[in-house]
Scaffold this motif. Structure first.
Motif, PDB file in Angstrom:
ATOM      1  N   LEU A  24      29.125  26.634  23.112  1.00 27.56           N
ATOM      2  CA  LEU A  24      30.072  27.671  23.497  1.00 27.56           C
ATOM      3  C   LEU A  24      29.344  28.828  24.139  1.00 27.56           C
ATOM      4  O   LEU A  24      28.204  29.095  23.833  1.00 27.56           O
ATOM      5  CB  LEU A  24      30.825  28.205  22.273  1.00 27.56           C
ATOM      6  CG  LEU A  24      31.585  27.200  21.444  1.00 27.56           C
ATOM      7  CD1 LEU A  24      32.172  27.896  20.223  1.00 27.56           C
ATOM      8  CD2 LEU A  24      32.689  26.585  22.266  1.00 27.56           C
ATOM      9  N   ALA A  25      30.052  29.540  24.996  1.00 26.20           N
ATOM     10  CA  ALA A  25      29.497  30.759  25.558  1.00 26.20           C
ATOM     11  C   ALA A  25      30.566  31.818  25.558  1.00 26.20           C
ATOM     12  O   ALA A  25      31.681  31.580  25.966  1.00 26.20           O
ATOM     13  CB  ALA A  25      29.005  30.523  26.989  1.00 26.20           C
ATOM     14  N   ALA A  26      30.234  32.989  25.055  1.00 28.50           N
ATOM     15  CA  ALA A  26      31.142  34.119  25.152  1.00 28.50           C
ATOM     16  C   ALA A  26      30.560  35.026  26.212  1.00 28.50           C
ATOM     17  O   ALA A  26      29.411  35.421  26.137  1.00 28.50           O
ATOM     18  CB  ALA A  26      31.226  34.845  23.811  1.00 28.50           C
ATOM     19  N   SER A  27      31.334  35.329  27.190  1.00 28.23           N
ATOM     20  CA  SER A  27      30.837  36.120  28.296  1.00 28.23           C
ATOM     21  C   SER A  27      31.915  37.077  28.746  1.00 28.23           C
ATOM     22  O   SER A  27      33.073  36.698  28.862  1.00 28.23           O
ATOM     23  CB  SER A  27      30.458  35.192  29.454  1.00 28.23           C
ATOM     24  OG  SER A  27      30.048  35.909  30.573  1.00 28.23           O
ATOM     25  N   PRO A  28      31.573  38.342  29.009  1.00 27.30           N
ATOM     26  CA  PRO A  28      32.608  39.272  29.430  1.00 27.30           C
ATOM     27  C   PRO A  28      33.213  38.843  30.760  1.00 27.30           C
ATOM     28  O   PRO A  28      32.510  38.447  31.675  1.00 27.30           O
ATOM     29  CB  PRO A  28      31.869  40.598  29.567  1.00 27.30           C
ATOM     30  CG  PRO A  28      30.430  40.293  29.521  1.00 27.30           C
ATOM     31  CD  PRO A  28      30.261  38.934  28.926  1.00 27.30           C
ATOM     32  N   ALA A  29      34.517  38.899  30.846  1.00 32.01           N
ATOM     33  CA  ALA A  29      35.211  38.528  32.078  1.00 32.01           C
ATOM     34  C   ALA A  29      35.109  39.671  33.075  1.00 32.01           C
ATOM     35  O   ALA A  29      35.178  40.822  32.709  1.00 32.01           O
ATOM     36  CB  ALA A  29      36.667  38.223  31.774  1.00 32.01           C
ATOM     37  N   HIS A  30      34.960  39.328  34.324  1.00 29.04           N
ATOM     38  CA  HIS A  30      34.865  40.352  35.351  1.00 29.04           C
ATOM     39  C   HIS A  30      36.243  40.774  35.841  1.00 29.04           C
ATOM     40  O   HIS A  30      36.463  41.927  36.155  1.00 29.04           O
ATOM     41  CB  HIS A  30      34.003  39.847  36.510  1.00 29.04           C
ATOM     42  CG  HIS A  30      32.607  39.543  36.077  1.00 29.04           C
ATOM     43  ND1 HIS A  30      31.692  40.516  35.770  1.00 29.04           N
ATOM     44  CD2 HIS A  30      31.980  38.375  35.845  1.00 29.04           C
ATOM     45  CE1 HIS A  30      30.553  39.960  35.397  1.00 29.04           C
ATOM     46  NE2 HIS A  30      30.711  38.655  35.429  1.00 29.04           N
ATOM     47  N   ALA A  31      37.190  39.840  35.893  1.00 33.79           N
ATOM     48  CA  ALA A  31      38.519  40.145  36.401  1.00 33.79           C
ATOM     49  C   ALA A  31      39.372  40.847  35.345  1.00 33.79           C
ATOM     50  O   ALA A  31      40.235  41.638  35.664  1.00 33.79           O
ATOM     51  CB  ALA A  31      39.206  38.869  36.861  1.00 33.79           C
ATOM     52  N   THR A  32      39.149  40.549  34.077  1.00 38.90           N
ATOM     53  CA  THR A  32      39.922  41.128  32.991  1.00 38.90           C
ATOM     54  C   THR A  32      38.946  41.803  32.036  1.00 38.90           C
ATOM     55  O   THR A  32      38.211  41.131  31.347  1.00 38.90           O
ATOM     56  CB  THR A  32      40.711  40.029  32.249  1.00 38.90           C
ATOM     57  OG1 THR A  32      41.441  39.279  33.216  1.00 38.90           O
ATOM     58  CG2 THR A  32      41.658  40.621  31.246  1.00 38.90           C
ATOM     59  N   SER A  33      38.972  43.126  31.996  1.00 37.45           N
ATOM     60  CA  SER A  33      37.994  43.841  31.180  1.00 37.45           C
ATOM     61  C   SER A  33      38.232  43.597  29.696  1.00 37.45           C
ATOM     62  O   SER A  33      39.347  43.351  29.255  1.00 37.45           O
ATOM     63  CB  SER A  33      38.053  45.335  31.484  1.00 37.45           C
ATOM     64  OG  SER A  33      39.313  45.844  31.117  1.00 37.45           O
ATOM     65  N   ASN A  34      37.158  43.657  28.941  1.00 44.70           N
ATOM     66  CA  ASN A  34      37.175  43.490  27.493  1.00 44.70           C
ATOM     67  C   ASN A  34      37.652  42.125  27.026  1.00 44.70           C
ATOM     68  O   ASN A  34      38.083  41.986  25.897  1.00 44.70           O
ATOM     69  CB  ASN A  34      38.015  44.590  26.834  1.00 44.70           C
ATOM     70  CG  ASN A  34      37.460  45.953  27.107  1.00 44.70           C
ATOM     71  OD1 ASN A  34      36.252  46.147  27.147  1.00 44.70           O
ATOM     72  ND2 ASN A  34      38.341  46.916  27.313  1.00 44.70           N
ATOM     73  N   CYS A  35      37.600  41.133  27.875  1.00 41.03           N
ATOM     74  CA  CYS A  35      37.990  39.783  27.489  1.00 41.03           C
ATOM     75  C   CYS A  35      36.769  38.873  27.517  1.00 41.03           C
ATOM     76  O   CYS A  35      35.799  39.155  28.210  1.00 41.03           O
ATOM     77  CB  CYS A  35      39.061  39.231  28.432  1.00 41.03           C
ATOM     78  SG  CYS A  35      40.596  40.181  28.383  1.00 41.03           S
ATOM     79  N   ALA A  36      36.834  37.785  26.757  1.00 43.99           N
ATOM     80  CA  ALA A  36      35.714  36.845  26.699  1.00 43.99           C
ATOM     81  C   ALA A  36      36.215  35.436  26.951  1.00 43.99           C
ATOM     82  O   ALA A  36      37.312  35.078  26.535  1.00 43.99           O
ATOM     83  CB  ALA A  36      35.044  36.906  25.328  1.00 43.99           C
TER      84      ALA A  36
END
Length: 122
Positions: A24-36
């Protein structure tokens, strides 16, 4: 399959910029802030297939949504990841051959990728 809900049920806190459990990878989304994005690439020996799963979790809203997934395999000769199948939340690919191959689930919007999974699945 609800990957994020299972992960959230076993995880007390989520650190958005930190990788999750194996595969698994949790990565901050660029299009939607504060989402992973939570992505996984898994080999199933019973069906001799690879699958890719993906969801997006936004802690500020508590919303869990399907993420578009690109199941990709790595070509060591060219150094390029090639998309084999793509779709929302869950995709599958029947293995062709038994060559040891590196696989990953990827999401272009969040620029996030799962950890690499190696399987005897060409």
């Amino acid at each position: 399959m609800n990957l994020t809900r299972r992960l959230l049920a076993t995880t007390a806190a989520i650190t958005l910029a930190t990788a999750g459990a194996a595969g698994l990878a949790a990565s901050p989304a660029h299009a939607t802030s504060n989402c992973a994005y939570f992505l996984s690439a898994t080999y199933d020996a019973t069906t001799n297939s690879m699958s890719g799963d993906g969801e997006m979790y936004c802690p500020n809203t508590g919303e869990v949504t399907a993420a578009y997934v690109y199941l990709q395999k790595y070509n060591p000769a060219t150094g390029v990841w090639t998309t084999v199948v793509q779709g929302p939340e869950h995709v599958e690919h029947a293995c062709v051959g038994t060559a040891t191959t590196a696989w990953r689930a990827y999401n272009k919007n969040g620029n996030a990728a799962s950890r690499t999974t190696t399987a005897n699945c060409g």
